[in-house]
Write an enzyme that holds these catalytic residues in place. Structure first.
Site, PDB file in Angstrom:
ATOM      1  N   LYS A 261     119.087  12.847  15.640  1.00 16.80           N
ATOM      2  CA  LYS A 261     119.942  12.486  16.582  1.00 16.80           C
ATOM      3  C   LYS A 261     121.105  12.379  15.924  1.00 16.80           C
ATOM      4  CE  LYS A 261     116.804   8.674  18.792  1.00 16.80           C
ATOM      5  NZ  LYS A 261     116.618   7.389  18.698  1.00 16.80           N
TER       6      LYS A 261
ATOM      7  N   GLN B 108     117.088   2.180  16.305  1.00 16.45           N
ATOM      8  CA  GLN B 108     116.016   2.570  15.952  1.00 16.45           C
ATOM      9  C   GLN B 108     115.317   1.207  16.147  1.00 16.45           C
ATOM     10  OE1 GLN B 108     115.686   6.073  16.078  1.00 16.45           O
ATOM     11  NE2 GLN B 108     113.596   5.826  16.452  1.00 16.45           N
TER      12      GLN B 108
ATOM     13  N   ASP C  46     121.508   3.116  24.486  1.00 20.48           N
ATOM     14  CA  ASP C  46     119.748   3.419  24.616  1.00 20.48           C
ATOM     15  C   ASP C  46     119.483   2.389  26.229  1.00 20.48           C
ATOM     16  OD1 ASP C  46     118.195   4.909  23.401  1.00 20.48           O
ATOM     17  OD2 ASP C  46     118.294   3.345  21.604  1.00 20.48           O
TER      18      ASP C  46
END
Ligand code: NAD
Length: 293
Positions: A52, A96, A119
């Site tokens: 990422k 994460q 997200d």
């Protein structure tokens, strides 16, 4: 039969995003900023975070990676997030998942400011997606799948869509994307579904996000199906496969995603799309067209 190449589509989108960022920099604006927070040393998470970060840097996003030790307390993580919540140069914050079990994941998700929730997991953004009220953030994997279907001109209107897997990260938001504006007829299957193949056989579009190799076999789909395989499974041999028996299912499919090279790269590129989307909103620009569904 069409192979839906997330690798190719994401490359094209990245080129467009890079041009867009270059144009902001030429106007004297700052770089978009993304913070990725990783707690612990799970090898798969480390790989995802590195991917990422590298992809973000390649297109001109300033990406900060914060790695915290496994024994980080919930309070320490909350404080770290709050610091970036207040940072003017940061547009998106990603923590994460999964987190170590001593940390309350729900509290962490709710600590991220909804307007930096790249997200799209904050209940405010999920609520916006579910109700259509206001402008939310679409979680990266469902957004990536949507962008891929659009790229290949696969219309979902009036189709029977079956989503296998009902997680907050993939299955549930995916079903909401298809349900938006009452486009498709959506069935969501999960571990308590009585007869999985009864449902999958009806699918014009089948999205599978479970994490079990060969869960979907050729006898479970109808001719002409579009198959989106989200699963990532590492076999003992080290080979990475999805949830679908690709070789046999592809023979009956109109289109299918490979693993790797299908949904994975689209998820990463959607993170960049969402970062740019939040950057634009922060600067008073219109929403990013790719972040709209
Ligand atoms: P999860 O474990 O949170 O959810 C799995 C879902 O599958 C649950 O809803 C569960 O009820 C359902 N399920 C379990 N067994 C089933 C069965 N036999 N039949 C039907 N449903 C069943 O997983 P997740 O986070 O949603 O991820 C799913 C898979 O997708 C994993 O392999 C993960 O690695 C992968 N993934 C890939 C990407 C990508 O970008 N390609 C992104 C996220 C997740």
């Amino acid at each position: 039969m069409l192979i839906l190449s997330g690798k190719e589509v994401s490359k094209k989108i990245k080129e467009e995003l890079k041009k867009e960022i270059d144009s902001y920099l030429a106007q004297g604006l700052r770089k978009p900023g993304l913070t990725v927070i990783l707690v612990g040393n799970d090898p798969a998470s480390q790989i995802y975070v590195r991917r990422k970060r590298e992809t973000a840097e390649n297109i001109g996003i300033n990406s900060i990676c914060v790695t915290l030790p496994q024994n980080t307390t919930e309070e320490e993580l909350v404080e770290t997030i709050k610091r970036f919540n207040e940072d003017e140069n940061i547009d998106g914050i990603l923590v994460q998942l999964p987190l170590p079990s001593h940390i309350n994941t729900h509290r962490i998700i709710e600590t991220i400011r909804p307007d930096k929730d790249v997200d799209g997991f904050h209940p405010e953004n999920v609520g916006r997606l579910a109700t259509g009220i206001g402008r939310g953030i679409i979680p990266c994997t469902p957004l990536g799948i949507w962008l891929m279907l659009k790229h290949y001109d696969i219309d979902v209107f009036g189709k029977d869509v079956v989503v296998v897997g009902a997680s907050n990260i993939v299955g549930k938001p995916m079903s909401l994307v298809f349900l938006k504006d009452e486009r498709a007829t959506v069935t969501v299957c999960h571990k308590n579904t009585k007869d999985l193949s009864f449902h999958t056989k009806k699918a014009d579009i089948l999205v599978v996000a479970v994490g079990k190799p060969n869960l979907i076999t050729a006898d479970m789909v109808k001719e002409g199906v579009v198959v989106i395989d989200v699963g990532i499974n590492r076999l003992e041999s080290g080979k990475i496969v999805g949830d679908v028996d690709f070789e046999n299912v592809k023979e009956k499919s109109y289109a299918i995603t490979p693993v790797p090279g299908g949904v994975g790269p689209m998820t990463v590129v959607s993170l960049l799309v969402n970062t740019l989307h939040l950057y634009r909103l922060r600067h008073g620009f219109p929403p990013h067209p790719f972040a709209q569904i």
